[in-house]
Design an enzyme around this catalytic site. Structure first.
Site, PDB file in Angstrom:
ATOM      1  N   PRO A   1       0.691  -1.076  -0.219  1.00 38.20           N
ATOM      2  CA  PRO A   1       0.005  -0.060  -0.225  1.00 38.20           C
ATOM      3  C   PRO A   1       0.678   1.488   0.277  1.00 38.20           C
ATOM      4  O   PRO A   1       0.115   2.475   0.150  1.00 38.20           O
ATOM      5  CB  PRO A   1      -0.262   0.158   1.431  1.00 38.20           C
ATOM      6  CG  PRO A   1       0.268  -0.938   1.511  1.00 38.20           C
ATOM      7  CD  PRO A   1       0.913  -1.520   1.616  1.00 38.20           C
ATOM      8  N   CYS A   2       1.784   1.099  -0.682  1.00 35.54           N
ATOM      9  CA  CYS A   2       3.830   2.383   0.050  1.00 35.54           C
ATOM     10  C   CYS A   2       2.572   3.360  -1.395  1.00 35.54           C
ATOM     11  O   CYS A   2       2.577   4.712  -1.053  1.00 35.54           O
ATOM     12  CB  CYS A   2       4.301   2.180  -0.549  1.00 35.54           C
ATOM     13  SG  CYS A   2       4.933   1.372  -1.635  1.00 35.54           S
TER      14      CYS A   2
END
Length: 335
Positions: free
Chosen positions: A284-285
């Site tokens: 999810p960065c």
């Protein structure tokens, strides 16, 4: 994956877990400004997703793994048995000449997310098809209505041409069709006046069942879950795949269903936070950056972004990573 990359991921994972333990949970909405969610907004978006798409459900998971900032019965979202009919490689071969809409992410080392769209040649082909369509016209003629005597004569002629057949003209064997799947006709043994019945053989039944089984489309399926990531303050997508015989897929097989631009880069294997078993997950960065870009685009187009519709927009861009896994996000958006 190199040993250095694995070591970097392990160090980063340990760092994230440490920060999660000591950092407070996001309380103030930053949906419009940063593209992130509070836990309450995640639940709100999940409620709308499960309402509009009943294939998605809330799950509680392992009670010992529950997080306190989410309701016990709403720890994560799950959809099961999602079909995946083809591998990404075959899809990429078909669309290698297609144009792409590029989402530039500012401040992220010039990285980009790509979303396939229709090419110009596709539009031209559609226009040619529409131009080639023609409507056939038929000419109708009107005739004078016959007089009463003429109509009566015509009715009598019609009756003479179509006589009603007599049922006695039909033989019994013309009324009954031979069906190999039914019981055969009883036979009478005249020597002892006994009646015997012969049934279809087991081999015939087996071959019929095998033929029916061959008509079943066997395909890979996935269980997809969405959790709330406290560190990145965004949803995180997890994948668990099965082959055509319902055997769990190996990691290298799962990567066959991941876009080449993201496999081994934004998709890795880790333990599911609420189930404790290994899943593939989409890191999810970059989620907040992409969502901020999509939200800004909505505003520029005169649309008012709604936080409860966050997951529909989120799943739309996640489909770029897993384009052949056909999960449900049927609410349409104009971005």
């Amino acid at each position: 994956m190199s040993m250095l990359t694995s070591l970097q991921q392990a160090v980063h994972k340990a760092y994230v877990k440490t920060v999660e333990k000591v950092s407070p949970t996001l309380q103030t909405s930053k949906f419009l400004d940063e593209g992130v969610l509070t836990p309450e907004e995640f639940v709100q978006a999940g409620d709308l997703l499960t309402h509009k798409c009943p294939t998605w459900t809330w799950e509680s998971g392992d009670p010992s793994r529950n997080v306190t900032y989410l309701p016990k019965e709403k720890q994560f979202l799950l959809t099961r048995n999602v079909p995946c009919y083809s591998r990404v490689k075959s899809l990429e071969n078909e669309t290698k000449h297609a144009k792409y809409d590029i989402l530039n992410i500012e401040g992220e080392d010039n990285e980009e997310w790509v979303a396939p769209s229709a090419s110009a040649s596709d539009v031209v082909d559609i226009q040619k098809d529409l131009a080639s369509l023609s409507v056939q016209t038929t000419t109708t003629t009107t005739t004078a209505k016959p007089s009463a005597p003429q109509q009566q004569q015509q009715d009598e002629d019609s009756d003479d041409d179509g006589e009603i057949p007599d049922l006695e003209d039909f033989q019994d064997d013309n009324l009954v069709e031979d069906d190999p799947s039914t019981l055969s006709k009883p036979t009478v043994n005249k020597s002892n006046n006994t009646t015997t019945t012969t049934t279809s053989t087991t081999s015939n039944n087996t071959s019929t069942a095998a033929a029916d089984d061959d008509n079943i489309l066997r395909t890979r399926t996935y269980d997809i879950s969405i959790t709330y990531d406290k560190y990145y303050q965004t949803p995180r997508v997890w994948l668990f795949g099965y082959d055509e015989n319902r055997r769990p897929l190996k990691p290298e097989e799962i990567f066959e269903d991941i876009s080449e631009d993201h496999a081994h880069k934004t998709v890795t294997i880790d333990s599911h936070p609420h189930l404790g078993i290994s899943f593939a997950y989409i890191h999810p960065c970059r989620h907040a950056s992409v969502m901020k870009k999509l939200i800004t685009k909505q505003c520029e187009n005169g649309k008012e972004p709604r936080v409860d519709q966050y997951l529909f927009l989120f799943l739309k861009f996640i489909s770029v990573v897993i384009p052949t896994i056909e999960y449900d996000f049927t609410l349409e958006f104009d971005t």
